[in-house]
Enzyme design. Structure first.
Site, mmCIF file in Angstrom:
data_model
loop_
_atom_site.group_PDB
_atom_site.id
_atom_site.type_symbol
_atom_site.label_atom_id
_atom_site.label_comp_id
_atom_site.label_asym_id
_atom_site.label_seq_id
_atom_site.Cartn_x
_atom_site.Cartn_y
_atom_site.Cartn_z
ATOM 1 N N HIS A 51 0.943 -1.344 -0.203
ATOM 2 C CA HIS A 51 0.010 0.136 -0.185
ATOM 3 C C HIS A 51 0.893 1.166 -0.176
ATOM 4 C CE1 HIS A 51 0.493 -0.331 4.433
ATOM 5 N NE2 HIS A 51 0.577 1.207 4.184
ATOM 6 N N ASP A 62 -1.816 -6.986 1.136
ATOM 7 C CA ASP A 62 -1.337 -5.806 1.057
ATOM 8 C C ASP A 62 0.397 -6.447 1.104
ATOM 9 O OD1 ASP A 62 -0.566 -3.188 1.371
ATOM 10 O OD2 ASP A 62 -0.826 -3.254 3.578
ATOM 11 N N SER A 88 5.213 1.153 8.275
ATOM 12 C CA SER A 88 4.565 0.436 7.008
ATOM 13 C C SER A 88 5.960 -0.393 6.529
ATOM 14 C CB SER A 88 3.643 0.999 6.369
ATOM 15 O OG SER A 88 2.587 1.598 7.036
ATOM 16 N N GLY A 89 5.324 -1.662 6.173
ATOM 17 C CA GLY A 89 6.317 -2.629 5.536
ATOM 18 C C GLY A 89 7.395 -3.107 6.515
#
Length: 792
Positions: A604, A645, A740-741
């Site tokens: 995302h 995702d 994120s990630g």
């Protein structure tokens, strides 16, 4: 057939003899009524117990290295069980049961009171009643002491003569197997259908429902077959169902009619998880007044006195009915559903709290490890440690109250009694305790050559390793024990007569007097010693060097702080962490998975233009000023399957593997991380003003089973099967914006395995809103397929 294969007959006989016993490694019963025998095998020892004539043999201890057999009249229900190295305790199952099957003619428990509470008369006694059923008239009925029995097949179940002159006999308060005490946490019956009649799914199956309650990893929960159990603090036993349309459901199991097991309450304050706290604190840590447990206003809930009858849910006092980290309560503030309570126990100037931030120290020990205060909570064979405050699955006396200066916090490895190294009780009912997987500081060997390629683990014998796949494979030159005593030659007869010799075990490498492990001892190589007063001891063998996925050269702090709230990582202790940046230095801090040329991240955060990004590896600060920095462009971005995702990044050229850049390991395909497993996230993301900005931070918190995470009060069925939850239900610890990630790695067998990547959450570190991560094990096939396709 058996005439042609006599060994098969022996195997069947051995299995049959031991089938009636429960084995616990590392356990010993200290009792006066015992007999000692020299035997050749554990089966011979079991036969000695079965044919014991001096007393009723309830258990036996077997020491394989010495081939000693000790039969005893006691078991763990009669006498305390102690720790003893390399001893196995075998207890007869029929003497451990305190419930009946059918009318209880085979009941061999220790109940000795009738239903009305009258003490039983001894079976061989003649006062106050002269019995017509005695040990002599019924020699096979085990009419021992004053224990309840059913020698005449009474349909009402076990009974006894009483010590009341006015009542000759009465039935006893022995319950049927198929009832539960309290909320059924200890239920071990065989009901396997739900309230609506659905058949239960086997606990060791992941179909039709994936779940994190894995029997092999949670042995203390007794998740057998497809029987109803209560492993997570629900009001009563439940199970996953075989219906794809119904994930789980409660089971119909009646409560036992006799009083539940008694507990010794903690009245002044609580220690550990506070499950025994029965004091009168009724205010949360932020000063809010607790709601009465029997009330449904302002908070509606299921933690009621009716659902949790044994948890002391009186008035509005702080309690811990459902296996939380410490006592808590619902609050009278409509805006705050619940909070923990704060309480400290002081003794000998020692203060205990449930989970203070652990100081960043080297995870190794000096001397015998009595001063060790590290964060390891795994034994040398990879078993999870039991909490020091818990009495399940092993009852013990090494508690924070009895050892106030030993720092018996959580389930961390410690050495409260001056043993030779840090240890812990294990969560495996069959292994009472083990030493922990911690090295001595003086003997640690951490030398990882730069740019050395990763070599996969091999099953061949290693020259100097206790971590080989089979611990009996060590063939190194060490010939002294951990205390420096010279080893006795394996072929020698003095000063000790050995059980293991080159002739009896020709394939075990018993050369000269070198340390070996012919019996696959879980603690590693050992030898007979030249000290006449000590028959044998372990050897100090360092682990093999070398770079492997998930094994950083710099050991992480593994602190229980938080990213939001702050714990700065040791430089390069999480070498799979990388930073993804746009050409304008907008940062996306992610991590390495496949370092040769590809990485895994959340999709995302990405556009689909590889030329818009560059990747920084081997850095600890956002400023990226480290000499170890590697910079790579992107050649390809591969988005994950539709509705997920996750994405793969292909670097323009391979990363250089060294002690600053190293991959985490991929998990096993479709593996579900067990509930409660401690995992770790790292990142440079938002800290909300708590400090440490610009440097890599870390935190540890437990995995939360999707069944719990999808409760209405939590994430309300938003979490999918290809996702997983992790965090502290009370909030305060989380990944956040900018993370994120990033990686969620879980520690097992000295290795960090990539189980999740940061995906989404409802805010940062909010109560009852744990973080959600892509479950990497669900994408293993996809990852391998895409890497193969892109590298061809």
């Amino acid at each position: 057939l058996l005439m042609c294969f006599p060994d098969m007959l022996f195997i069947l006989f051995a299995v049959y003899v031991l089938d009636g016993y429960t084995k616990t490694d590392g356990a010993w019963i200290l009792t006066l009524l015992k007999s000692q025998y020299a035997v050749k095998s554990v089966q011979d020892c079991a036969e000695k117990c079965n044919t014991e004539r001096l007393f009723t043999c309830r258990s036996f201890m077997y020491i394989e290295k010495d081939q000693d057999c000790i039969t005893v009249a006691a078991n763990s229900k009669i006498e305390p069980v102690l720790r003893r190295m390399s001893t196995a305790l075998y207890e007869r199952k029929d003497y451990l049961l305190e419930c009946v099957i059918g009318i209880g003619t085979d009941y061999r428990g220790t109940k000795s009171k009738t239903k009305s509470g009258i003490l039983c008369q001894r079976w061989e006694g003649t006062y106050p009643h002269k019995p017509n059923i005695t040990p002599k008239t019924h020699p096979k009925a085990d009419l021992e002491s004053n224990y309840c029995r059913n020698p005449d097949g009474d349909k009402g179940g076990p009974w006894c003569y009483t010590m009341d002159e006015g009542k000759r006999w009465e039935h006893c308060d022995v319950q049927d197997l198929e009832c539960m005490y309290c909320s059924g946490e200890s239920y071990r019956g065989k009901v396997s259908t739900t309230e609506s009649g659905l058949t239960c799914q086997r606990w060791d199956s992941q179909k039709p429902h994936n779940h994190g309650y894995i029997p092999s990893v949670l042995p203390e929960k007794y998740l057998e077959e497809n029987y109803c159990r209560n492993p997570d603090g629900e009001p009563k036993p439940w199970c996953f169902t075989e219906s794809p349309a119904k994930r789980w459901e409660f089971c119909s199991i009646p409560r036992c009619t006799t009083p539940p097991p008694t507990v010794v309450p903690q009245l002044d304050c609580f220690t550990g998880d506070g499950s025994l706290y029965r004091g009168t604190v009724a205010v949360t840590e932020s000063g809010k007044t607790c709601q009465t447990w029997s009330s449904q206003s302002p908070q509606k809930h299921s933690r009621t006195p009716d659902n949790y009858p044994c948890k002391g849910l009186d008035e509005n006092f702080c309690r811990n009915p459902d296996n939380e980290r410490r006592p808590w309560c619902y609050t009278t503030d409509p805006q705050t559903r619940w909070e923990y309570c704060t309480c400290y126990f002081s003794k000998s100037n020692a203060v205990f709290s449930d989970d203070p931030v652990i100081a960043p120290i080297e995870d190794c020990y000096e001397g015998n490890g009595s001063s060790y205060r590290g964060v390891t909570s795994e034994t040398i064979s990879g078993k999870k440690c039991q909490f020091w405050t818990s009495m399940q699955p092993h009852s013990h006396r090494k508690t924070p109250m009895d050892f106030p200066n030993a720092d018996l916090r959580r389930n961390l490895c410690r050495n409260p009694d001056g043993d030779r190294a840090p240890w812990c009780y294990t969560t495996d009912p069959s292994v009472r305790w083990e030493y922990c997987r911690i090295e001595r500081c003086a003997t640690r060997v951490i030398s990882v050559p730069a740019l050395k390629p990763i070599t996969p683990p091999t099953a061949v014998p290693q020259p100097i390793s206790t971590d080989a796949p089979v611990k009996g494979l060590y063939r190194g030159p060490t010939s002294t024990t951990i205390t420096g005593v010279t080893c006795q030659a394996w072929s020698a007869k003095t000063p000790h007569t050995p059980t293991f010799t080159p002739a009896s075990h020709p394939d075990k490498g018993l050369d000269l007097n070198k340390c070996r492990n012919p019996d696959n001892d879980g603690n590693g190589p050992w030898c007979y010693t030249t000290d006449p007063s000590k028959k044998w001891d372990y050897c100090q063998i360092p682990d093999c060097d070398g770079q492997k996925c998930g094994q950083p050269a710099v050991k992480p702090r593994r602190c229980f702080g938080r990213i939001v709230g702050g714990c700065v990582s040791k430089p390069h202790s999480w070498p799979w962490q990388i930073s993804l940046r746009t050409r304008y230095d907008i940062f996306y801090h992610i991590f390495i998975k496949i370092l040769s040329s590809m990485s895994v991240i959340e999709s995302h955060i990405l556009s689909t233009r590889p030329s818009a990004y560059r990747v920084l590896l081997g850095i600890h600060t956002e400023a990226a000023v480290e000499p170890s920095k590697q910079v790579r462009d992107l050649e390809k971005i591969v988005l994950g399957p539709r509705g997920t995702d996750i994405a793969l990044l292909k670097l323009d050229r391979p990363a250089l593997i060294n002690d600053k850049v190293l991959p985490a390991c991929l998990p096993e395909k479709d593996y579900i991380v067990p509930s409660g497993t401690e995992c770790y996230v790292t990142g440079w993301g938002e800290t909300q003003g708590t400090g440490g900005e610009g440097t890599l931070k870390e935190t540890g918190f437990p995995v939360i089973e999707n069944k719990v995470c999808n409760r209405p009060a939590y994430l309300n069925n938003r979490v999918k099967d290809h996702e997983m939850c992790a965090g502290n239900i009370e909030g305060g610890t989380d990944s956040c914006q900018g993370d994120s990630g990033g990686p969620l790695v879980c520690f097992s067998q000295s290795t960090f395995v990539l189980q999740g990547v940061t995906s989404w959450g409802l805010g940062c570190a909010n109560a009852m809103k744990p973080g959600v991560y892509a479950r990497v094990s669900k994408f293993v096939d996809w990852i391998e397929k895409e890497i193969k396709a892109r590298n061809n």
